[in-house]
Design a protein around this motif. Structure first.
Motif, mmCIF file in Angstrom:
data_model
loop_
_atom_site.group_PDB
_atom_site.id
_atom_site.type_symbol
_atom_site.label_atom_id
_atom_site.label_comp_id
_atom_site.label_asym_id
_atom_site.label_seq_id
_atom_site.Cartn_x
_atom_site.Cartn_y
_atom_site.Cartn_z
ATOM 1 N N LEU A 31 1.106 -1.281 -0.204
ATOM 2 C CA LEU A 31 0.011 -0.065 -0.132
ATOM 3 C C LEU A 31 0.779 0.905 -0.180
ATOM 4 C CD1 LEU A 31 -3.098 -1.082 2.644
ATOM 5 C CD2 LEU A 31 -3.258 -0.749 -0.061
ATOM 6 N N THR A 32 1.362 0.816 0.706
ATOM 7 C CA THR A 32 2.686 2.041 1.290
ATOM 8 C C THR A 32 3.537 2.462 -0.826
ATOM 9 O OG1 THR A 32 3.762 2.019 2.606
ATOM 10 C CG2 THR A 32 5.350 4.088 1.455
ATOM 11 N N VAL A 33 4.027 1.576 -0.968
ATOM 12 C CA VAL A 33 4.377 1.720 -2.768
ATOM 13 C C VAL A 33 3.962 1.750 -3.692
ATOM 14 C CG1 VAL A 33 6.969 1.079 -1.192
ATOM 15 C CG2 VAL A 33 5.547 -0.665 -2.671
ATOM 16 N N ARG A 34 2.942 1.901 -3.903
ATOM 17 C CA ARG A 34 1.281 1.426 -4.477
ATOM 18 C C ARG A 34 1.960 2.545 -5.779
ATOM 19 N NH1 ARG A 34 -3.864 -0.394 -3.605
ATOM 20 N NH2 ARG A 34 -4.125 1.493 -3.173
ATOM 21 N N PHE A 253 3.886 3.962 17.667
ATOM 22 C CA PHE A 253 3.171 3.387 18.510
ATOM 23 C C PHE A 253 2.227 1.929 16.998
ATOM 24 C CE2 PHE A 253 -1.632 2.098 19.479
ATOM 25 C CZ PHE A 253 -1.461 2.287 21.099
ATOM 26 N N PHE A 254 1.633 2.605 16.320
ATOM 27 C CA PHE A 254 0.963 1.601 15.294
ATOM 28 C C PHE A 254 1.695 0.542 14.590
ATOM 29 C CE2 PHE A 254 0.388 0.813 10.214
ATOM 30 C CZ PHE A 254 -1.061 0.530 10.897
ATOM 31 N N ALA A 255 3.281 1.323 14.519
ATOM 32 C CA ALA A 255 4.085 0.218 13.668
ATOM 33 C C ALA A 255 5.069 -0.788 15.446
ATOM 34 C CB ALA A 255 5.635 0.579 13.442
ATOM 35 N N PHE A 268 5.699 0.985 9.445
ATOM 36 C CA PHE A 268 5.933 2.167 9.916
ATOM 37 C C PHE A 268 5.829 3.806 8.165
ATOM 38 C CE2 PHE A 268 8.964 6.293 10.997
ATOM 39 C CZ PHE A 268 8.798 6.670 12.201
ATOM 40 N N GLU A 269 6.585 3.208 7.519
ATOM 41 C CA GLU A 269 5.815 4.348 6.655
ATOM 42 C C GLU A 269 4.461 4.883 6.409
ATOM 43 O OE1 GLU A 269 9.816 2.966 6.730
ATOM 44 O OE2 GLU A 269 8.274 1.129 6.803
ATOM 45 N N LEU A 285 7.330 12.553 -1.190
ATOM 46 C CA LEU A 285 8.393 13.657 -0.184
ATOM 47 C C LEU A 285 7.679 12.259 1.892
ATOM 48 C CD1 LEU A 285 10.053 16.077 1.245
ATOM 49 C CD2 LEU A 285 7.950 17.374 1.021
ATOM 50 N N GLY A 286 6.536 12.344 1.179
ATOM 51 C CA GLY A 286 5.965 11.462 2.719
ATOM 52 C C GLY A 286 6.853 10.138 2.852
ATOM 53 N N ILE A 287 7.330 9.129 2.103
ATOM 54 C CA ILE A 287 7.685 8.444 1.978
ATOM 55 C C ILE A 287 9.424 8.691 2.403
ATOM 56 C CG2 ILE A 287 8.262 6.403 0.806
ATOM 57 C CD1 ILE A 287 6.140 6.143 -0.468
ATOM 58 N N GLY A 288 9.603 9.332 1.558
ATOM 59 C CA GLY A 288 11.407 9.936 1.905
ATOM 60 C C GLY A 288 11.043 10.224 3.157
ATOM 61 N N PHE A 289 10.422 11.029 3.506
ATOM 62 C CA PHE A 289 10.669 11.390 5.478
ATOM 63 C C PHE A 289 10.211 10.599 6.160
ATOM 64 C CE2 PHE A 289 8.488 13.206 8.603
ATOM 65 C CZ PHE A 289 9.282 14.006 9.634
ATOM 66 N N GLY A 290 9.381 9.344 5.856
ATOM 67 C CA GLY A 290 9.700 8.506 6.541
ATOM 68 C C GLY A 290 10.852 7.165 6.372
#
Length: 331
Positions: A31-34, A253-255, A268-269, A285-290
């Motif tokens: 879901l993150t990288v799609r 918390f989620f991870a 986490f990401e 940008l969110g993924i890079g930051f994560g």
């Protein structure tokens, strides 16, 4: 009742948790990288200011040291240094990064402090329980504050509050295990229960220390906000310190609450990306930051695990297998 008993046994079994963790973590990773433009992600990563990463790591380590100092204040009778607790806790947390289910830190801590340092196991367990209670209380209070000041985060904070409520009931029962045991005779046969109850009682009577540890819990937890904010400034992520704190604590918390891939990769990401999306931060940008925030938070603990655990006689893979075998024997 028999159905729920069987269901609980199956769910807590490593035969279920390990493959389920890999499957769930893999799903979150997908879901993150799609649909991500990885060229843009690489651009964001390459443009990150090295000084921001160094600053974030420094704040993370300082926060971790405060957490260890908080833990030391809970030891009423046994002699133990803050540095020893810092290295033990960092290495134990790093051990979790090699497993899909984050259940290895506490057995590792218990092993190092009882076998190597000869501290009584009930005392170690009692201090761990007290730290967990304070952490959960802080998580609940912070979640309520987030809902009040950032209503858009309510959908994320709701499950965290419910889970925190369940956990705090569990830990409160552990804090009062001695009283419960006096009413349930079979519990009174637990080895070391008297020492455990004594440690809890002595620590709770030291009101100044309880207040100090509570304050340190707030400080070291909130320091993760500036840690993420410094990194955000070095990557061009426009969020406030409060929002950075929400992102970091929410993702952690989620991870840690769910099983997933080793190191919580993907879990986490996706939490970071989805929370940042509330403030219109682009996914790339969110993924890079994560990714970098994940490395900042997990990298130091992983290094501690690699360096410290072999010296303590605990192998990384052997530790994981030992936990699984112990749980299988309990069943």
């Amino acid at each position: 009742m028999a159905f729920f008993s069987i269901l609980f046994t199956v769910i807590r079994s490593p035969r279920f948790l390990v493959p389920f963790g890999f499957a769930l973590g893999g799903f979150f990773l997908y879901l993150t990288v799609r649909g991500i433009d990885w060229g843009e992600v690489r651009t964001h990563l390459a443009g990150t200011a090295p000084a921001a990463v160094v600053g974030a790591v420094a704040i993370m380590l300082f926060s971790s040291f405060l957490r260890a100092y908080r833990w030391r204040l809970m030891w009423a009778t046994e002699r133990v240094t803050t540095w020893r607790l810092f290295t033990v806790e960092m290495a134990a947390l790093g051990l979790n990064n090699f497993a899909p289910v984050r259940l290895m830190d506490e057995p590792a801590v218990l092993t190092m402090l009882t076998l190597r340092d000869k501290h009584p196991a009930p005392t170690v367990v009692a201090t761990i329980v007290m730290t967990r209670v304070q952490d959960i209380i802080f998580s609940m209070v912070f979640a309520f504050a987030v809902i009040v000041f950032e209503p858009r985060i309510a959908d994320f904070a709701g499950p965290a509050i419910y889970l925190s409520g369940i956990l705090i009931v569990f830990f409160v029962l552990l804090l009062n295990l001695g009283r419960v045991a006096r009413r349930v005779p079979i519990l009174g046969r637990i080895p070391g229960l008297l020492t455990y109850e004594q440690t809890i009682s002595e620590a709770m009577q030291r009101r100044k220390q309880v207040a100090a540890t509570g304050a340190l819990t707030i400080v070291y937890s909130l320091l993760l906000g500036p840690c993420a904010w410094v990194l955000a400034q070095g990557m061009g992520v426009e969020i406030s310190i409060f929002q950075a704190t929400i992102v970091t604590l929410g993702a952690v918390f989620f991870a840690t609450a769910l099983p997933g891939l080793p190191g919580a990769v993907g879990t986490f990401e996706i939490a970071v990306v989805e929370i940042l999306a509330l403030w219109d931060v682009p996914r790339e940008l969110g993924i890079g930051f994560g990714l970098i925030l994940h490395l900042v938070l997990l990298g130091p603990t992983t290094l501690f695990a690699i360096v410290v655990l072999p010296r303590e006689g605990i192998g990384l893979m052997q530790g994981w297998k030992g936990i699984i075998q112990a749980k299988q024997q309990d069943e």
